[in-house]
Design an enzyme around this catalytic site. Structure first.
Site, PDB file in Angstrom:
ATOM      1  N   ALA A  25       0.838  -1.208   0.000  1.00  8.63           N
ATOM      2  CA  ALA A  25       0.000   0.000   0.000  1.00  8.63           C
ATOM      3  C   ALA A  25       0.872   1.257   0.000  1.00  8.63           C
ATOM      4  O   ALA A  25       0.562   2.240  -0.676  1.00  8.63           O
ATOM      5  CB  ALA A  25      -0.934  -0.005   1.203  1.00  8.63           C
ATOM      6  N   GLY A 105       7.000  -2.431  15.616  1.00  8.31           N
ATOM      7  CA  GLY A 105       6.484  -2.286  16.978  1.00  8.31           C
ATOM      8  C   GLY A 105       7.121  -1.129  17.731  1.00  8.31           C
ATOM      9  O   GLY A 105       7.689  -0.214  17.118  1.00  8.31           O
ATOM     10  N   ASP A 136       2.205  -8.818  19.131  1.00 10.42           N
ATOM     11  CA  ASP A 136       2.013  -8.694  20.584  1.00 10.42           C
ATOM     12  C   ASP A 136       0.848  -7.769  20.969  1.00 10.42           C
ATOM     13  O   ASP A 136       0.318  -7.855  22.066  1.00 10.42           O
ATOM     14  CB  ASP A 136       3.295  -8.160  21.245  1.00 10.42           C
ATOM     15  CG  ASP A 136       4.495  -9.042  20.953  1.00 10.42           C
ATOM     16  OD1 ASP A 136       4.292 -10.218  20.612  1.00 10.42           O
ATOM     17  OD2 ASP A 136       5.638  -8.549  21.067  1.00 10.42           O
ATOM     18  N   GLY A 194     -12.391 -21.043  24.335  1.00 11.70           N
ATOM     19  CA  GLY A 194     -13.116 -21.561  25.506  1.00 11.70           C
ATOM     20  C   GLY A 194     -12.172 -22.229  26.486  1.00 11.70           C
ATOM     21  O   GLY A 194     -12.453 -23.310  27.010  1.00 11.70           O
ATOM     22  N   ARG A 220     -11.425 -29.507  39.310  1.00 14.52           N
ATOM     23  CA  ARG A 220     -12.839 -29.259  38.972  1.00 14.52           C
ATOM     24  C   ARG A 220     -13.259 -30.195  37.831  1.00 14.52           C
ATOM     25  O   ARG A 220     -14.294 -30.834  37.883  1.00 14.52           O
ATOM     26  CB  ARG A 220     -13.012 -27.802  38.545  1.00 14.52           C
ATOM     27  CG  ARG A 220     -14.467 -27.358  38.499  1.00 14.52           C
ATOM     28  CD  ARG A 220     -14.597 -25.863  38.288  1.00 14.52           C
ATOM     29  NE  ARG A 220     -13.880 -25.388  37.107  1.00 14.52           N
ATOM     30  CZ  ARG A 220     -12.925 -24.465  37.141  1.00 14.52           C
ATOM     31  NH1 ARG A 220     -12.577 -23.920  38.291  1.00 14.52           N
ATOM     32  NH2 ARG A 220     -12.316 -24.081  36.036  1.00 14.52           N
ATOM     33  N   VAL A 273       5.563 -20.257  15.507  1.00 17.04           N
ATOM     34  CA  VAL A 273       4.456 -20.658  14.625  1.00 17.04           C
ATOM     35  C   VAL A 273       3.404 -19.543  14.601  1.00 17.04           C
ATOM     36  O   VAL A 273       2.806 -19.241  13.564  1.00 17.04           O
ATOM     37  CB  VAL A 273       3.819 -21.978  15.142  1.00 17.04           C
ATOM     38  CG1 VAL A 273       2.493 -22.259  14.472  1.00 17.04           C
ATOM     39  CG2 VAL A 273       4.779 -23.134  14.934  1.00 17.04           C
ATOM     40  N   ARG A 275       3.743 -16.452  14.653  1.00 15.82           N
ATOM     41  CA  ARG A 275       4.119 -15.245  13.913  1.00 15.82           C
ATOM     42  C   ARG A 275       4.041 -15.435  12.401  1.00 15.82           C
ATOM     43  O   ARG A 275       4.153 -14.467  11.646  1.00 15.82           O
ATOM     44  CB  ARG A 275       5.542 -14.851  14.311  1.00 15.82           C
ATOM     45  CG  ARG A 275       5.678 -13.369  14.548  1.00 15.82           C
ATOM     46  CD  ARG A 275       6.876 -13.051  15.354  1.00 15.82           C
ATOM     47  NE  ARG A 275       8.124 -13.215  14.631  1.00 15.82           N
ATOM     48  CZ  ARG A 275       9.326 -13.055  15.196  1.00 15.82           C
ATOM     49  NH1 ARG A 275       9.394 -12.757  16.487  1.00 15.82           N
ATOM     50  NH2 ARG A 275      10.416 -13.195  14.517  1.00 15.82           N
TER      51      ARG A 275
END
Ligand code: F6P
Length: 368
Positions: A25, A105, A136, A194, A220, A273, A275
């Site tokens: 772009a 970043g 990140d 989940g 649990r 993996v 990234r």
């Protein structure tokens, strides 16, 4: 201020899926706006090596869908030194570059800011623009950085696979995901898959607290006695204990409670993996839109800005109120939403008018 006429673009720091879309772009929009655009290989390191490459439309054809970055990337610690930045500025001046798009970043944007520091520039014409790119999602004042969506999708796909085998064996899995010191990927992917638990540095939990929570989740699952009850725990790499150490502690605690054989624990580190891979449709769109604005800022003579991605921020009170539980969510009157839908489809809403107008604006770049 005079707009940039010869624009350099580099990708720096950890690569992120969608960086190529931003490079493309930058090249196409820059050209459509009458600027010359050149690529710089391997981030600031390549800049110091005078590693420039042409970015004509043919050079960026087909890269939109590719992961990684065609320009290459690197981390360049020396860039913290002023003498090193002086060298980089001299190379930019020699090459006639008066505008620079930095895709990366926080470390990369810090470098850009220092490179164009007026106190160091000494009159040299150099405008910079930052395009946030990091899986990140640890950059401030932007809700998304390039690469985050694809990384999240990769994690979800991997965890779904892990869930199959975990369920078959009634096992508990601790899956570590990248993110450096930021827990965003761990938190969001935990919701999307989940998971039973997300461990992230921002919660500032101690190791014993973390172990307690994992053991509670495992116990649990055992008490519930559901067949195929898998336990999935997503751990951010920023939580400063390795998954192996964590597993050892959890197993020891389960053994002490006499639960050791009830649910076996396993660990998986997804690592790099996360990234890689083809950028998602959202990351391609995000990258293209951020770069479009970055180039336009440079052409308009603006410098020192990062192009941020923020959702529509305000709605009139009579239409909706922001949720107290999630700043991204609004409680909107359904009647108002339906009325606006009619406007949207009829091209009468400010948003649809903007969409059409924005397309006219970029059409020249798209046709190149
Ligand atoms: O900043 C992106 C990132 O992938 C982090 O999530 C991770 O901590 C780091 O880079 C890994 O860096 P490297 O590829 O240099 O090992």
């Amino acid at each position: 201020m005079q707009g940039a006429k010869r624009i350099g673009v580099l990708t720096s720091g950890g690569d992120a899926p969608g960086m190529n879309a931003a490079v493309r772009a930058t090249a196409l929009v820059g050209r459509a706006l009458g600027a010359e655009v050149v690529g710089i290989e391997r981030g600031y390191r390549g800049l110091l090596d005078d590693a420039f490459v042409p970015l004509a439309p043919a050079d960026v054809a087909g890269i939109l869908r590719e992961g990684g970055t065609i320009l290459g990337s690197a981390r360049c610690k020396e860039f913290h030194q002023k003498e090193v930045r002086d060298r980089a500025r001299a190379i930019l001046a020699k090459r006639g570059i008066d505008g620079l798009v930095v895709i990366g970043g926080n470390g990369s944007l810090t470098g850009a800011l220092k490179l164009a520091d007026p106190a160091e520039l000494g009159g040299q014409a150099l405008l910079i623009a930052g395009v946030p790119a990091s899986i990140d999602n640890d950059l401030g004042h932007t809700s998304r950085a390039i690469g985050v969506d694809t990384a999240m999708n990769t994690i979800v796909e991997a965890c779904d696979k892990i869930a199959d085998t975990a369920t078959a064996h009634d096992r508990a899995f601790i899956v570590e995901v990248m993110g450096r010191d930021c827990g965003y990927l761990a938190m969001t992917s935990a919701i999307a898959v989940g998971a039973d638990l997300a461990l992230f540095p921002e919660s500032q939990k101690t190791v014993p607290e973390i172990v307690d929570r994992i053991v509670a989740a495992v116990s649990r699952a055992r008490v519930e006695k559901l067949r195929g009850r898998r336990v999935l725990i997503i751990k951010a790499e920023g939580v400063k204990i390795s998954v192996d150490q964590l597993k050892a502690k959890v197993d020891a605690e389960l053994r002490m409670r006499g639960d050791a054989t009830a649910i076996e624990t396993r660990v998986t580190v997804l690592g790099h993996v996360v990234r890689g891979g083809r950028p998602s449709a959202f990351d391609r769109l995000l990258a293209s839109r951020l770069a479009n604005v970055a180039v336009r800022a440079l052409r308009a003579g603006t410098s020192g800005k990062m192009v941020a991605w923020m959702p529509v921020t305000e709605l009139p009170l009579e239409i909706g109120i922001r949720s107290a539980h999630d700043p991204y969510c609004w409680l909107v009157d359904i009647t108002a939403a339906l009325a606006e839908t009619d406007n949207l489809l009829a091209g009468k809403s400010p948003l649809s008018r903007w969409r059409a107008g924005a397309f006219d604006e970029i059409e020249t770049a798209m046709l190149l």
